[in-house]
Design an enzyme around this catalytic site. Structure first.
Site, PDB file in Angstrom:
ATOM      1  N   LYS A  11       0.837  -1.209   0.000  1.00 17.91           N
ATOM      2  CA  LYS A  11       0.000   0.000   0.000  1.00 17.91           C
ATOM      3  C   LYS A  11       0.875   1.264   0.000  1.00 17.91           C
ATOM      4  O   LYS A  11       2.083   1.190   0.261  1.00 17.91           O
ATOM      5  CB  LYS A  11      -0.916  -0.037   1.234  1.00 17.91           C
ATOM      6  CG  LYS A  11      -1.906  -1.205   1.218  1.00 17.91           C
ATOM      7  CD  LYS A  11      -2.885  -1.084   2.377  1.00 17.91           C
ATOM      8  CE  LYS A  11      -3.858  -2.246   2.387  1.00 17.91           C
ATOM      9  NZ  LYS A  11      -4.907  -2.085   3.419  1.00 17.91           N
ATOM     10  N   TYR A  51     -12.370  -1.626  -3.741  1.00 18.51           N
ATOM     11  CA  TYR A  51     -12.854  -1.889  -2.385  1.00 18.51           C
ATOM     12  C   TYR A  51     -14.382  -1.796  -2.274  1.00 18.51           C
ATOM     13  O   TYR A  51     -14.901  -1.527  -1.191  1.00 18.51           O
ATOM     14  CB  TYR A  51     -12.196  -0.919  -1.402  1.00 18.51           C
ATOM     15  CG  TYR A  51     -10.799  -1.345  -0.977  1.00 18.51           C
ATOM     16  CD1 TYR A  51     -10.595  -2.499  -0.217  1.00 18.51           C
ATOM     17  CD2 TYR A  51      -9.679  -0.600  -1.319  1.00 18.51           C
ATOM     18  CE1 TYR A  51      -9.335  -2.895   0.183  1.00 18.51           C
ATOM     19  CE2 TYR A  51      -8.396  -0.987  -0.919  1.00 18.51           C
ATOM     20  CZ  TYR A  51      -8.239  -2.140  -0.168  1.00 18.51           C
ATOM     21  OH  TYR A  51      -6.980  -2.539   0.244  1.00 18.51           O
ATOM     22  N   ASN A 114      -1.871   0.031   6.765  1.00 16.22           N
ATOM     23  CA  ASN A 114      -1.351  -1.232   7.294  1.00 16.22           C
ATOM     24  C   ASN A 114      -0.444  -1.997   6.318  1.00 16.22           C
ATOM     25  O   ASN A 114      -0.378  -3.213   6.332  1.00 16.22           O
ATOM     26  CB  ASN A 114      -2.487  -2.107   7.834  1.00 16.22           C
ATOM     27  CG  ASN A 114      -3.485  -2.492   6.778  1.00 16.22           C
ATOM     28  OD1 ASN A 114      -3.373  -2.080   5.639  1.00 16.22           O
ATOM     29  ND2 ASN A 114      -4.459  -3.300   7.165  1.00 16.22           N
ATOM     30  N   HIS A 117      -2.020  -5.467   1.572  1.00 16.33           N
ATOM     31  CA  HIS A 117      -3.354  -6.055   1.419  1.00 16.33           C
ATOM     32  C   HIS A 117      -3.204  -7.543   1.140  1.00 16.33           C
ATOM     33  O   HIS A 117      -2.195  -7.974   0.587  1.00 16.33           O
ATOM     34  CB  HIS A 117      -4.067  -5.397   0.227  1.00 16.33           C
ATOM     35  CG  HIS A 117      -5.322  -6.086  -0.188  1.00 16.33           C
ATOM     36  ND1 HIS A 117      -6.515  -5.894   0.465  1.00 16.33           N
ATOM     37  CD2 HIS A 117      -5.560  -7.002  -1.166  1.00 16.33           C
ATOM     38  CE1 HIS A 117      -7.450  -6.648  -0.114  1.00 16.33           C
ATOM     39  NE2 HIS A 117      -6.887  -7.335  -1.101  1.00 16.33           N
ATOM     40  N   GLU A 128      -9.545  -9.765  -7.692  1.00 18.01           N
ATOM     41  CA  GLU A 128      -8.555  -8.724  -7.377  1.00 18.01           C
ATOM     42  C   GLU A 128      -7.321  -8.809  -8.281  1.00 18.01           C
ATOM     43  O   GLU A 128      -6.784  -7.790  -8.704  1.00 18.01           O
ATOM     44  CB  GLU A 128      -8.152  -8.837  -5.910  1.00 18.01           C
ATOM     45  CG  GLU A 128      -9.299  -8.472  -4.979  1.00 18.01           C
ATOM     46  CD  GLU A 128      -8.949  -8.643  -3.511  1.00 18.01           C
ATOM     47  OE1 GLU A 128      -9.818  -8.354  -2.663  1.00 18.01           O
ATOM     48  OE2 GLU A 128      -7.814  -9.071  -3.197  1.00 18.01           O
TER      49      GLU A 128
HETATM   50  P1  CMP Z   1      -7.326  -4.612   3.578  1.00 14.83           P
HETATM   51  O1  CMP Z   1      -6.839  -6.012   3.806  1.00 14.83           O
HETATM   52  O2  CMP Z   1      -6.683  -3.866   2.473  1.00 14.83           O
HETATM   53  O3  CMP Z   1      -8.918  -4.607   3.327  1.00 14.83           O
HETATM   54  C1  CMP Z   1      -9.768  -3.551   3.763  1.00 14.83           C
HETATM   55  C2  CMP Z   1      -9.031  -2.480   4.459  1.00 14.83           C
HETATM   56  O4  CMP Z   1      -9.787  -1.521   5.160  1.00 14.83           O
HETATM   57  C3  CMP Z   1      -8.159  -3.091   5.530  1.00 14.83           C
HETATM   58  O5  CMP Z   1      -7.095  -3.789   4.916  1.00 14.83           O
HETATM   59  C4  CMP Z   1      -7.772  -1.876   6.363  1.00 14.83           C
HETATM   60  O6  CMP Z   1      -6.559  -1.285   5.964  1.00 14.83           O
HETATM   61  C5  CMP Z   1      -8.884  -0.873   6.056  1.00 14.83           C
HETATM   62  N1  CMP Z   1      -9.537  -0.441   7.285  1.00 14.83           N
HETATM   63  C6  CMP Z   1      -9.511   0.802   7.751  1.00 14.83           C
HETATM   64  N2  CMP Z   1     -10.217   0.895   8.887  1.00 14.83           N
HETATM   65  C7  CMP Z   1     -10.703  -0.334   9.156  1.00 14.83           C
HETATM   66  C8  CMP Z   1     -11.514  -0.877  10.184  1.00 14.83           C
HETATM   67  N3  CMP Z   1     -11.964  -0.124  11.186  1.00 14.83           N
HETATM   68  N4  CMP Z   1     -11.808  -2.188  10.125  1.00 14.83           N
HETATM   69  C9  CMP Z   1     -11.352  -2.951   9.095  1.00 14.83           C
HETATM   70  N5  CMP Z   1     -10.590  -2.490   8.091  1.00 14.83           N
HETATM   71  C10 CMP Z   1     -10.263  -1.191   8.122  1.00 14.83           C
END
Ligand code: CMP
Length: 142
Positions: A11, A51, A114, A117, A128
């Site tokens: 990311k 998303y 984070n 993904h 995806e």
């Molecule tokens: P990802 O695996 O990319 O899929 C959805 C993303 O939403 C997740 O990682 C997080 O980075 C993002 N996200 C942000 N806030 C939240 C939250 N409160 N709960 C879950 N996902 C979140």
């Protein structure tokens, strides 16, 4: 167990913090086959489509803004049991809850930013990977 494919995205925070190489090294150390990778920048519209399963969630707008805030590196990965394996390697969504040694524990800041993904199912992995890569880009070039 079956050979599966999953989509990793390094990311924008992982790119900005200079961890592309570290994350790819981690992927290879864990025995994933890299099928294809590229650097790209999502528009807000493309991020919204990628998303769309999270549309309506409180974090959706922030997520789309963040994912379009700079370049990212999607990587198509293959391994036996790849969906679960990749989720094990990256750790919990919130790095504060991620196990030691996981990519998110090592390189992520918080739940939103984070670092990486991972697809959550074989079916979503197909969608995806198809979002970022053509069949030709995924073809075995060896
Ligand atoms: P990802 O695996 O990319 O899929 C959805 C993303 O939403 C997740 O990682 C997080 O980075 C993002 N996200 C942000 N806030 C939240 C939250 N409160 N709960 C879950 N996902 C979140």
């Amino acid at each position: 167990m079956a050979i599966e494919r999953t989509l990793c995205i390094i990311k924008p925070d992982g790119v900005r913090s200079g961890n592309i190489g570290n994350i790819i090294a981690h992927i290879q150390k864990e025995g994933f086959k890299v099928l294809s990778l590229k650097m790209t920048r999502l528009t807000k519209q493309a991020g919204g489509v990628f998303y769309e399963v999270h549309k309506g969630r409180p974090f959706y707008d922030e997520l789309v803004n963040f994912m379009s805030s700079g370049p990212c590196v999607p990587i198509a990965l293959e391994k036996e049991n790849a969906i679960a394996e990749w989720r094990r390697v990256i750790g919990a969504t919130d790095p504060a809850e991620a196990d030691p040694g996981t990519i998110r524990k090592l390189y992520a800041k918080n739940k939103g930013e984070n670092a990486v993904h991972g697809s959550d199912s074989v079916e979503n992995g197909k969608r995806e990977i198809g979002f970022f890569f053509t069949e030709q880009e995924l073809a075995d070039l060896a």
